[in-house]
Design a protein around this motif. Structure first.
Motif, PDB file in Angstrom:
ATOM      1  N   UNK A 103      -2.287  13.565  -9.438  1.00  0.00           N
ATOM      2  CA  UNK A 103      -2.298  14.882  -8.791  1.00  0.00           C
ATOM      3  C   UNK A 103      -1.901  15.996  -9.757  1.00  0.00           C
ATOM      4  N   UNK A 138      -2.424  16.709   1.019  1.00  0.00           N
ATOM      5  CA  UNK A 138      -2.550  15.294   0.664  1.00  0.00           C
ATOM      6  C   UNK A 138      -1.165  14.664   0.541  1.00  0.00           C
ATOM      7  N   UNK A 139      -0.262  15.413  -0.110  1.00  0.00           N
ATOM      8  CA  UNK A 139       1.102  14.899  -0.272  1.00  0.00           C
ATOM      9  C   UNK A 139       1.769  14.691   1.080  1.00  0.00           C
ATOM     10  N   UNK A 159       4.830  13.354  -8.429  1.00  0.00           N
ATOM     11  CA  UNK A 159       4.419  14.381  -9.401  1.00  0.00           C
ATOM     12  C   UNK A 159       5.427  14.500 -10.532  1.00  0.00           C
ATOM     13  N   UNK A 210       1.225   4.198  -2.628  1.00  0.00           N
ATOM     14  CA  UNK A 210       1.081   5.595  -2.241  1.00  0.00           C
ATOM     15  C   UNK A 210       2.198   6.434  -2.852  1.00  0.00           C
ATOM     16  N   UNK A 254       2.133   8.598   5.888  1.00  0.00           N
ATOM     17  CA  UNK A 254       1.609   7.225   5.848  1.00  0.00           C
ATOM     18  C   UNK A 254       2.623   6.280   5.223  1.00  0.00           C
ATOM     19  N   UNK A 305       0.206  11.641   2.832  1.00  0.00           N
ATOM     20  CA  UNK A 305       0.628  10.372   2.203  1.00  0.00           C
ATOM     21  C   UNK A 305       2.090  10.078   2.521  1.00  0.00           C
ATOM     22  N   UNK A 329       0.833  -1.193   0.000  1.00  0.00           N
ATOM     23  CA  UNK A 329       0.000   0.000   0.000  1.00  0.00           C
ATOM     24  C   UNK A 329       0.874   1.251   0.000  1.00  0.00           C
ATOM     25  N   UNK A 344       1.560   9.438  -5.309  1.00  0.00           N
ATOM     26  CA  UNK A 344       1.888  10.805  -4.895  1.00  0.00           C
ATOM     27  C   UNK A 344       2.974  11.442  -5.747  1.00  0.00           C
TER      28      UNK A 344
END
Lengths: 253, 168
Positions: B43, B152-153, A253, A247, B159, B156, A243, A251
């Protein structure tokens, strides 16, 4: 059922749930939950004190009018404390994050204001034509506040669901018990109004029974410990790693 | 009699709601924060959709009716992104809440921090959706917000670091 049995049942349902509040408070105190839920703890003590006082007044055969006035006064105290309990339940999962707590308090205040206004309109529209002025005012205040609290209670459940938060057993128990205690009140008051004095014993029994179930549920949930533990989550560690990898990919970019 | 019937229905609805809450609490399988619950979010695309400069460019190069139409399409797409972000953030809240029970106090504290930030972000997602709905109605007057991307970045990132802390 004979009259004596009804009398016995009436006294039992009046006394027992209030006596049950003492073990609930004791369990909370032993587990340190009174620090986490101070308003609910105060509510338990308040409810027990008001019961003791009203029982004493009933025993010395005070006039019904005086008894009703004192009862109404205590009801307003209970309602005020219940608003605090709902706020406490909403904020319980937020820890010590003060900005978030303040934001939630603001949301709760607005929701309370809105729901009280809506509930007042709802109750006024229901009783507008059938009650005299004095009773009408008392009805509107108590019924509207009870109805608004039912709405707030549903909102607290919905809010936890929206956030994906699992309620602690104590929070769940408080809300469930309160839902039973306050959810039945608008209907019971309407029943009392519709059937008058002869029906009041049955309606009182229904009200006491609802509060009894609430007290039992508080006692049960005060003892239950949180079952979620990290031990169950460590078995899901590979999933969590996958997971986390996902992520990182998402995430990027 | 009518008030009685209405209040009886009201009480029944509330009792039904409480029963539903009890059932869903005790019958639902425990959620595990697995990858299957997460949905990918581009994103960069979301940033483009909510970029004020991009919006300004469209506003100056399109006629007002064309701009409103294009802007509504952009908002519709951005709204879908925020809905997915919000769903993912819900998973992060659960992960943070579970991590609070870790025996290591440092990981438990990280879990608490993650959960609180994720809750804040979830609220921002809700506000953002409300704003987008308003902007959809009045595309020439209101712009969708892109403030949630950075938050959000950050969440995350927190996490993502959690399993490493557990493994350490």
């Amino acid at each position: 059922m004979s009259l004596q049995q009804i009398h016995w049942l009436y006294n039992y349902l009046w006394v027992a749930p209030h006596l049950l509040l003492i073990p609930v408070a004791a369990v909370m105190f032993r587990r340190g939950l009174h620090k986490k839920f101070p308003i609910f703890f105060s509510y338990l003590l308040f409810e027990f004190s008001q019961f003791a006082f009203l029982f004493f007044l009933h025993d010395i055969k005070i006039s019904p009018a005086s008894y009703t006035n004192i009862d109404l006064f205590f009801r307003i105290g209970s309602i005020a404390l219940r608003f605090g309990i709902l706020q406490e339940a909403l904020e319980a999962s937020l820890g010590q994050n003060m900005p978030l707590r303040r934001a939630m308090a603001r949301v709760m205040n607005w929701a309370t204001f809105f729901l009280v206004a809506v509930a007042s309109i709802f109750i006024v529209s229901l009783y507008y034509s059938i009650l005299n002025h004095r009773t009408f005012v008392a009805y509107v205040i108590v019924q509207a506040l009870n109805t608004a609290q039912c709405g707030l209670l549903a909102l607290v459940f919905a809010w936890h669901r929206f956030l994906g938060l699992r309620m602690s057993p104590m929070v769940f128990g408080i809300l469930f018990g309160m839902g039973l205690a306050i959810g039945a009140e608008p209907l019971i008051m309407a029943l009392k109004d519709t059937f008058g004095i002869p029906g009041s014993t049955i309606t009182d029994l229904a009200q006491f029974a609802a509060f009894h179930i609430a007290a039992v549920s508080w006692l049960y949930f005060a003892q239950v410990r949180e079952k979620v533990s990290w031990a169950t989550e460590t078995s899901a560690l590979p999933d969590l790693r996958q997971w986390a990898a996902d992520m990182g990919r998402i995430a990027q970019l | 009699m009518i008030p009685l019937i209405i209040l009886a229905i009201f009480t029944l609805v509330l009792i039904g709601f409480l029963v539903f809450q009890v059932r869903s609490r005790y019958s639902a399988p425990s959620r595990t924060p697995g990858s299957s619950q997460l949905l990918p979010v581009d994103l960069e695309a979301f940033d483009n959709l909510t970029d004020p400069e991009e919006e300004q460019f469209l506003r100056s190069n399109l006629s007002p009716p064309q701009f409103r139409s294009v802007q509504r399409s952009r908002i519709r797409a951005a709204r879908a992104y925020v809905a997915i972000l919000s769903k993912n953030v819900g998973v992060l809240v659960s992960v943070g809440q579970s991590a609070r029970y870790h025996p290591d106090p440092q990981i438990a504290a990280s879990g608490q921090d993650l959960m609180q930030r994720a809750i804040s972000l979830k609220m921002w997602c809700l506000l953002s959706l409300l704003r987008m709905n308003a902007a959809f109605l009045f595309p020439a007057l209101l712009s969708p917000s892109n403030r949630i991307t950075n938050q959000y970045l950050m969440v995350t990132y927190m996490a993502t670091n959690l399993p490493d802390k557990i493994a350490a």
